[in-house]
Design an enzyme around this catalytic site. Sequence first.
Site, PDB file in Angstrom:
ATOM      1  CG  ASP A   1     -15.126  -8.707  -2.291  1.00 51.19           C
ATOM      2  OD1 ASP A   1     -14.915  -9.844  -2.763  1.00 51.19           O
ATOM      3  OD2 ASP A   1     -14.476  -7.708  -2.641  1.00 51.19           O
TER       4      ASP A   1
ATOM      5  CB  ILE B   1      -1.751   3.330   4.215  1.00 49.23           C
ATOM      6  CG1 ILE B   1      -2.430   2.706   5.440  1.00 49.23           C
ATOM      7  CG2 ILE B   1      -2.650   4.330   3.524  1.00 49.23           C
ATOM      8  CD1 ILE B   1      -2.323   3.590   6.660  1.00 49.23           C
ATOM      9  CG  MET B   2      -0.070  -0.591   6.851  1.00 52.11           C
ATOM     10  SD  MET B   2      -0.696  -1.333   8.363  1.00 52.11           S
ATOM     11  CE  MET B   2       0.767  -2.125   8.997  1.00 52.11           C
ATOM     12  CE  LYS B   3      -2.696  -3.741  -0.778  1.00 52.67           C
ATOM     13  NZ  LYS B   3      -3.892  -3.445  -1.597  1.00 52.67           N
TER      14      LYS B   3
ATOM     15  CD  GLU C   1      -7.358  -9.557   0.326  1.00 53.78           C
ATOM     16  OE1 GLU C   1      -7.792  -9.230  -0.796  1.00 53.78           O
ATOM     17  OE2 GLU C   1      -6.144  -9.627   0.574  1.00 53.78           O
TER      18      GLU C   1
ATOM     19  CG  HIS D   1     -11.475 -10.822  -3.302  1.00 47.78           C
ATOM     20  ND1 HIS D   1     -12.006  -9.682  -2.730  1.00 47.78           N
ATOM     21  CD2 HIS D   1     -10.159 -10.811  -3.009  1.00 47.78           C
ATOM     22  CE1 HIS D   1     -11.026  -9.016  -2.121  1.00 47.78           C
ATOM     23  NE2 HIS D   1      -9.905  -9.682  -2.275  1.00 47.78           N
TER      24      HIS D   1
ATOM     25  CD  GLU E   1      -3.183 -11.436  -5.007  1.00 45.64           C
ATOM     26  OE1 GLU E   1      -2.581 -10.886  -5.937  1.00 45.64           O
ATOM     27  OE2 GLU E   1      -4.329 -11.115  -4.650  1.00 45.64           O
TER      28      GLU E   1
ATOM     29  CG  ASN F   1      -4.016 -12.910   2.030  1.00 45.69           C
ATOM     30  OD1 ASN F   1      -4.875 -13.505   2.687  1.00 45.69           O
ATOM     31  ND2 ASN F   1      -4.281 -11.816   1.327  1.00 45.69           N
TER      32      ASN F   1
ATOM     33  CD1 TRP G   1     -10.830  -5.476  -0.633  1.00 44.37           C
ATOM     34  CD2 TRP G   1      -9.822  -6.196   1.234  1.00 44.37           C
ATOM     35  NE1 TRP G   1      -9.517  -5.037  -0.663  1.00 44.37           N
ATOM     36  CE2 TRP G   1      -8.880  -5.472   0.475  1.00 44.37           C
ATOM     37  CE3 TRP G   1      -9.418  -6.741   2.459  1.00 44.37           C
ATOM     38  CZ2 TRP G   1      -7.563  -5.274   0.891  1.00 44.37           C
ATOM     39  CZ3 TRP G   1      -8.101  -6.547   2.868  1.00 44.37           C
ATOM     40  CH2 TRP G   1      -7.200  -5.812   2.087  1.00 44.37           C
TER      41      TRP G   1
HETATM   42  C1  XIL Z   1      -6.938  -3.705  -3.420  1.00 44.46           C
HETATM   43  C2  XIL Z   1      -7.471  -2.469  -2.726  1.00 44.46           C
HETATM   44  O1  XIL Z   1      -8.767  -2.726  -2.244  1.00 44.46           O
HETATM   45  C3  XIL Z   1      -7.512  -1.320  -3.703  1.00 44.46           C
HETATM   46  O2  XIL Z   1      -7.924  -0.151  -3.042  1.00 44.46           O
HETATM   47  C4  XIL Z   1      -6.126  -1.150  -4.312  1.00 44.46           C
HETATM   48  O3  XIL Z   1      -6.183  -0.157  -5.286  1.00 44.46           O
HETATM   49  C5  XIL Z   1      -5.648  -2.437  -4.952  1.00 44.46           C
HETATM   50  O4  XIL Z   1      -5.669  -3.449  -3.975  1.00 44.46           O
HETATM   51  N1  XIL Z   1      -6.173  -8.762  -3.222  1.00 44.46           N
HETATM   52  C6  XIL Z   1      -5.450  -8.166  -2.230  1.00 44.46           C
HETATM   53  C7  XIL Z   1      -5.750  -6.760  -1.841  1.00 44.46           C
HETATM   54  O5  XIL Z   1      -4.655  -8.842  -1.563  1.00 44.46           O
HETATM   55  O6  XIL Z   1      -4.614  -6.076  -1.388  1.00 44.46           O
HETATM   56  C8  XIL Z   1      -6.398  -6.006  -2.966  1.00 44.46           C
HETATM   57  O7  XIL Z   1      -6.797  -4.723  -2.472  1.00 44.46           O
HETATM   58  C9  XIL Z   1      -7.566  -6.768  -3.535  1.00 44.46           C
HETATM   59  C10 XIL Z   1      -7.098  -8.088  -4.085  1.00 44.46           C
END
Ligand code: XIL
Length: 381
Positions: A293, A100-102, A291, A262, A183, A226, A338
């Site tokens: 995971d 919600i902050m995109k 983020e 990730h 990115e 990021n 994340w």
């Molecule tokens: C992901 C969210 O987790 C999802 O819910 C959304 O649909 C897509 O984006 N890199 C990022 C994050 O910087 O914003 C992404 O998040 C995951 C990959």
Amino acid sequence: MNSLLRGIAVGVVVWVCGCTSHSGSTSSESGTSSSSSSSTATIIVGTSPYWSSTPALKDLASFPIGMEVSAANDTRSIFVLKDQLPTINKHFNSLVAGVIMKMRYLHPAEKTYYYTDADALADYAAQHAMILHGHTLIWHWDSEIPAWMKNYTGDWESMLNDHVTQICTHFAGRVTSWDVVNEAIDETTTSGFRESMFYNHVGKKYIENAYIAARAADPNAVLYYNEFGMESSAQKLAILLAMLDDFKARSIPLDGVGFQMHTSLYSPKVDTIKAAFKAVADRGFKIRISEMDMQSNIGHASALDLSMANSQHDRYKEIIKAYLEAVPPAQRAGITFWGLVDGESWLNYLDPSYKDWPLLFNDDYSPKPAFYGVAEALAGY
Ligand code: XIL
């Protein structure tokens, strides 16, 4: 080290047809895990010889420990799925919004900004003594770019500046730090930068413009770049470092780097991750793991098994340790995970035929061995 000292004497609770049977030793929390599941499920609950009850992660670190959350009226929203709040409030002192902050959400039409949901999240953070990290002002991901922007025919440079200025101004004082650009590097292109709409319309300059606009709009916000994969691609890391050196030389107001992390259970080697942290830290930038995971199911396992869960413990632990070893305390800006529970990880939504268990908590909020990997690393064990 023997298995007990590794701190993951794990309780396995197997639910079959609603009957509960236990094998192995269970932590104090595992005994209270919900047994209402009607389907067959295996929950692997972590334990550690270092604590008799689950420690709060945020109490183990001198920097923010963060969680990605849904908000608004999404099914996983912190305002809807209240079961998750005790776990979030106990362990985390930093929040970041998954969606919600995109760009698409905050800036749905050229002259319209939508702040209601993000404001509610900012209020929640403030009421619970948490910081809110803003994610993200400029990101190439197709579905997160508003349709009006895709079709914009005016001056992209000033339009993007205005986008950044408006949003940073609105949240000044309530958002502690921003992923200003997310990115932007692509090591496969000739320029080294992703040929996004922003790049194609403005050129690489859109990146520095965004930092300059963000700093002017909110001089107190800490500004991050990021990115993913700098720890696994030497080429990508080199492009990042060149950008950092260039920004530093020209006083572009960039304060830190977010390593999305990730990561995978299997690669890259922890020494490579540590070297990437160190290269950025040596240049004086703050570093967030932003983020985190851990993709773990490269086969076709249908459930998390003990061996995978234990390996996650070890790998989470060694990556957090690498962060602590490579980044001096003053530059450690925090670690954000994340997602809270495995079942809700974004990795489980990308492809419906694929299942994974990348996070720290089981779906019933019990801590996995991975949780204790993080806790032990933070506590210095
Ligand atoms: C992901 C969210 O987790 C999802 O819910 C959304 O649909 C897509 O984006 N890199 C990022 C994050 O910087 O914003 C992404 O998040 C995951 C990959």
